[in-house]
Design an enzyme around this catalytic site. Structure first.
Site, PDB file in Angstrom:
ATOM      1  N   ILE A   8       0.824  -1.232   0.000  1.00 27.08           N
ATOM      2  CA  ILE A   8       0.000   0.000   0.000  1.00 27.08           C
ATOM      3  C   ILE A   8       0.845   1.264   0.000  1.00 27.08           C
ATOM      4  O   ILE A   8       0.383   2.337  -0.388  1.00 27.08           O
ATOM      5  CB  ILE A   8      -0.986  -0.026   1.205  1.00 27.08           C
ATOM      6  CG1 ILE A   8      -2.132   0.984   1.010  1.00 27.08           C
ATOM      7  CG2 ILE A   8      -0.254   0.216   2.543  1.00 27.08           C
ATOM      8  CD1 ILE A   8      -3.322   0.753   1.903  1.00 27.08           C
ATOM      9  N   GLY A  10       3.403   1.797  -1.889  1.00 27.07           N
ATOM     10  CA  GLY A  10       4.016   1.993  -3.212  1.00 27.07           C
ATOM     11  C   GLY A  10       3.120   2.800  -4.141  1.00 27.07           C
ATOM     12  O   GLY A  10       2.036   3.262  -3.746  1.00 27.07           O
ATOM     13  N   GLN A  11       3.567   2.954  -5.377  1.00 25.84           N
ATOM     14  CA  GLN A  11       2.806   3.739  -6.362  1.00 25.84           C
ATOM     15  C   GLN A  11       1.374   3.232  -6.524  1.00 25.84           C
ATOM     16  O   GLN A  11       0.398   3.973  -6.340  1.00 25.84           O
ATOM     17  CB  GLN A  11       3.512   3.699  -7.725  1.00 25.84           C
ATOM     18  CG  GLN A  11       2.670   4.286  -8.851  1.00 25.84           C
ATOM     19  CD  GLN A  11       3.260   4.088 -10.234  1.00 25.84           C
ATOM     20  OE1 GLN A  11       3.813   5.010 -10.799  1.00 25.84           O
ATOM     21  NE2 GLN A  11       3.142   2.899 -10.807  1.00 25.84           N
ATOM     22  N   ASP A  12       1.218   1.950  -6.881  1.00 22.29           N
ATOM     23  CA  ASP A  12      -0.126   1.422  -7.155  1.00 22.29           C
ATOM     24  C   ASP A  12      -0.955   1.338  -5.876  1.00 22.29           C
ATOM     25  O   ASP A  12      -2.176   1.551  -5.907  1.00 22.29           O
ATOM     26  CB  ASP A  12      -0.043   0.020  -7.785  1.00 22.29           C
ATOM     27  CG  ASP A  12       0.521   0.049  -9.188  1.00 22.29           C
ATOM     28  OD1 ASP A  12       0.880   1.142  -9.673  1.00 22.29           O
ATOM     29  OD2 ASP A  12       0.601  -1.021  -9.815  1.00 22.29           O
ATOM     30  N   LEU A  80      -0.109  -6.567  -3.875  1.00 23.28           N
ATOM     31  CA  LEU A  80       0.774  -5.741  -4.716  1.00 23.28           C
ATOM     32  C   LEU A  80       2.215  -5.729  -4.207  1.00 23.28           C
ATOM     33  O   LEU A  80       3.115  -5.268  -4.920  1.00 23.28           O
ATOM     34  CB  LEU A  80       0.269  -4.285  -4.747  1.00 23.28           C
ATOM     35  CG  LEU A  80      -1.215  -4.042  -5.033  1.00 23.28           C
ATOM     36  CD1 LEU A  80      -1.491  -2.545  -5.065  1.00 23.28           C
ATOM     37  CD2 LEU A  80      -1.624  -4.678  -6.348  1.00 23.28           C
ATOM     38  N   ALA A  81       2.445  -6.189  -2.966  1.00 25.68           N
ATOM     39  CA  ALA A  81       3.794  -6.079  -2.397  1.00 25.68           C
ATOM     40  C   ALA A  81       4.794  -6.877  -3.223  1.00 25.68           C
ATOM     41  O   ALA A  81       4.526  -8.018  -3.607  1.00 25.68           O
ATOM     42  CB  ALA A  81       3.797  -6.590  -0.958  1.00 25.68           C
ATOM     43  N   SER A 125       3.018  -9.441 -14.096  1.00 22.56           N
ATOM     44  CA  SER A 125       3.718  -8.411 -14.871  1.00 22.56           C
ATOM     45  C   SER A 125       4.063  -8.855 -16.288  1.00 22.56           C
ATOM     46  O   SER A 125       4.377 -10.022 -16.534  1.00 22.56           O
ATOM     47  CB  SER A 125       5.021  -8.086 -14.131  1.00 22.56           C
ATOM     48  OG  SER A 125       5.897  -7.381 -14.963  1.00 22.56           O
ATOM     49  N   GLU A 127       6.690  -8.310 -17.552  1.00 24.59           N
ATOM     50  CA  GLU A 127       8.099  -8.715 -17.506  1.00 24.59           C
ATOM     51  C   GLU A 127       8.212 -10.232 -17.673  1.00 24.59           C
ATOM     52  O   GLU A 127       9.247 -10.731 -18.098  1.00 24.59           O
ATOM     53  CB  GLU A 127       8.712  -8.246 -16.182  1.00 24.59           C
ATOM     54  CG  GLU A 127      10.191  -8.456 -16.010  1.00 24.59           C
ATOM     55  CD  GLU A 127      11.098  -7.604 -16.889  1.00 24.59           C
ATOM     56  OE1 GLU A 127      10.645  -6.589 -17.458  1.00 24.59           O
ATOM     57  OE2 GLU A 127      12.280  -7.982 -17.010  1.00 24.59           O
ATOM     58  N   TYR A 149      13.488 -11.113 -11.432  1.00 23.65           N
ATOM     59  CA  TYR A 149      12.175 -10.509 -11.161  1.00 23.65           C
ATOM     60  C   TYR A 149      11.099 -11.143 -12.056  1.00 23.65           C
ATOM     61  O   TYR A 149      10.029 -11.531 -11.594  1.00 23.65           O
ATOM     62  CB  TYR A 149      12.224  -8.990 -11.396  1.00 23.65           C
ATOM     63  CG  TYR A 149      10.864  -8.338 -11.365  1.00 23.65           C
ATOM     64  CD1 TYR A 149      10.281  -7.979 -10.160  1.00 23.65           C
ATOM     65  CD2 TYR A 149      10.149  -8.104 -12.543  1.00 23.65           C
ATOM     66  CE1 TYR A 149       9.009  -7.396 -10.126  1.00 23.65           C
ATOM     67  CE2 TYR A 149       8.888  -7.529 -12.520  1.00 23.65           C
ATOM     68  CZ  TYR A 149       8.319  -7.169 -11.309  1.00 23.65           C
ATOM     69  OH  TYR A 149       7.070  -6.606 -11.284  1.00 23.65           O
ATOM     70  N   LYS A 153       7.743 -13.295 -10.969  1.00 21.43           N
ATOM     71  CA  LYS A 153       6.358 -12.913 -11.292  1.00 21.43           C
ATOM     72  C   LYS A 153       5.639 -14.038 -12.048  1.00 21.43           C
ATOM     73  O   LYS A 153       4.432 -14.225 -11.906  1.00 21.43           O
ATOM     74  CB  LYS A 153       6.332 -11.612 -12.100  1.00 21.43           C
ATOM     75  CG  LYS A 153       6.580 -10.382 -11.224  1.00 21.43           C
ATOM     76  CD  LYS A 153       5.407 -10.105 -10.291  1.00 21.43           C
ATOM     77  CE  LYS A 153       5.692  -9.025  -9.286  1.00 21.43           C
ATOM     78  NZ  LYS A 153       4.589  -8.743  -8.369  1.00 21.43           N
ATOM     79  N   HIS A 179       3.377   0.872 -15.945  1.00 20.51           N
ATOM     80  CA  HIS A 179       2.506   2.022 -15.690  1.00 20.51           C
ATOM     81  C   HIS A 179       3.172   2.936 -14.689  1.00 20.51           C
ATOM     82  O   HIS A 179       3.812   2.512 -13.745  1.00 20.51           O
ATOM     83  CB  HIS A 179       1.106   1.569 -15.244  1.00 20.51           C
ATOM     84  CG  HIS A 179       1.102   0.525 -14.186  1.00 20.51           C
ATOM     85  ND1 HIS A 179       1.318  -0.802 -14.467  1.00 20.51           N
ATOM     86  CD2 HIS A 179       0.931   0.612 -12.854  1.00 20.51           C
ATOM     87  CE1 HIS A 179       1.269  -1.497 -13.342  1.00 20.51           C
ATOM     88  NE2 HIS A 179       1.054  -0.657 -12.339  1.00 20.51           N
TER      89      HIS A 179
END
Ligand code: NAP
Ligand code: G4F
Length: 327
Positions: A8, A10-12, A80-81, A125, A127, A149, A153, A179
């Site tokens: 929470i 972070g950006q998103d 989201l973490a 992601s 990615e 990474y 994911k 994004h």
């Protein structure tokens, strides 16, 4: 509804909690304790922060998650973490796997134990597509991750699919393409560029050093993408969705757009250094989000040009303010 958001700070996490709190949902956030008692992006919006219920916990610590899940019994979970910086995943691969894979497993297990009737969103992601061989990528594109990474994911993605199939849980994956926003972390290339362009414009710095300028990304706006997360969990059944604009631009395009917005010639200020190049990079991404557009009615609202200008203008306001204060 009772909601748990991991990541929470972070950006998103910021845009998603703002969206859900504005609708009257009871939003609980999992926050890692740090010595400064800082709450990341949430510190920029005290009014929003006051509406949230924040719990100390770490996704790598199952006990801490169980305590939170047992208390909240969430209707919806947005996981989201993550260790979300691809470059960092090369220097800290074990930590990346620990947070992104074990952390996801822990979140899913706490969810299964305490809220099996609820709905779970996993932040997957683009990615994971990595070495792409198609002009655009959708839910059926073969994954070929190119970084620790990306591998983490992909593992999180399939753990979610497996829990859905094995235990009949409502677990959905959003396969989100890049994004950005004015709240993007400063190490990511877009924010690194917007901030440096502004500092050069204001005479605080004179150059910007980057890595691979040819790399192409499908860049959208974070506030649009968190709306997609909500729609994914609103959907009648659990499923996986690509979220993307469908347009691709190079890092060079981003630099050129940001610098020219401030009347600067980027070629006079930008240098390339091998140290910012990755052992293996994802050279091209362009998402096909037709499924989300058709089934969820989702579409992006901010163009590439608008996004770059929004980020540059926000940094201009921020840095000018700091400069004035210091004078
Ligand atoms: P971000 O700004 O880097 O935020 C990451 C969040 O995860 C932060 O709140 C961070 O907390 C938290 N976190 C990290 N390790 C943790 C741990 N061990 N326990 C609890 N919390 C932990 O990332 P973002 O851009 O908002 O992205 C959100 C998610 O979407 C991430 O999973 C990312 O991998 C994924 N994603 C992002 C994009 C994108 O382009 N933005 C695209 C596809 C997928 P601290 O504040 O304490 O560091
Ligand atoms: O901004 P980036 O670091 O983002 P990257 O690697 O695409 O990852 C982001 O998007 C993913 C979705 O596809 C997310 F899952 C992930 O969490 C994260 O949000 O780098 C973008 C491109 C890369 O090709 C990189 O090599 O920009 C290139 N680049 C060139 N110079 C640079 C730099 N990247 C960074 N961070 N710093 C540079 O100086």
């Amino acid at each position: 509804m009772k909601i748990i958001i991991s990541g929470i700070t972070g950006q998103d996490g910021y845009y998603l909690s703002r969206l859900l709190a504005s609708k009257g949902d009871q939003v609980h956030g999992i926050v890692r304790r740090n010595s400064q008692k800082s709450f990341g992006v949430l510190d920029t919006d005290p009014e929003l922060k006051s509406k949230l219920k924040l719990h100390y916990g770490d996704v790598t610590d199952k006990h801490s998650l169980d305590t939170i899940f047992k208390e909240v019994r969430p209707d919806r979970v947005y996981h989201l973490a993550a260790q979300s910086f691809v470059q960092e995943s090369w220097s800290n691969p074990e930590l990346t796997y620990e947070i992104n894979i074990k952390g996801t497993l822990n979140m899913l297990n706490s969810f299964r134990e305490y809220s099996p009737e609820g709905r779970f969103y996993f932040a997957s992601s683009s990615e994971m597509f990595g070495k792409v061989e198609t002009k655009s990528q959708d839910e059926k594109t073969f994954p070929w991750p190119r970084s620790p990474y990306g591998i983490s994911k992909l593992a999180g993605f399939y753990t979610g699919v497996n829990y859905r199939e094995a235990y009949g849980l409502f677990v959905s994956n959003g396969i989100l393409f890049n994004h950005e926003s004015p709240h993007r972390g400063e190490e990511f290339v877009t924010r690194k560029i917007s901030l440096a362009a502004v500092k050069i414009h204001l005479g605080v710095e004179s150059e910007l050093v980057l890595g691979n300028l040819d790399s192409q990304r499908d860049w959208g706006y974070s506030a649009d993408y968190v709306k997609a997360m909500e729609l994914i969990l609103d959907y009648e059944r659990p499923d996986d969705f690509v979220i993307a604009t469908g347009e691709t631009h190079s890092v060079r395009d981003f630099v050129q757009t940001a610098f020219s917005h401030l009347g600067l010639d980027w070629k006079k200020h930008v240098k390339v250094d091998e140290k910012y190049k990755r052992p293996a990079d994802v050279s091209y991404l362009r998402g096909d989000s037709s499924k989300a557009r058709k089934l969820l009615g989702w579409k992006p609202t901010v163009s590439f040009q608008e996004l770059v200008k929004m980020m540059v203008d926000a940094d201009l306001k921020r840095v000018s303010g700091q400069k004035k204060k210091a004078e």
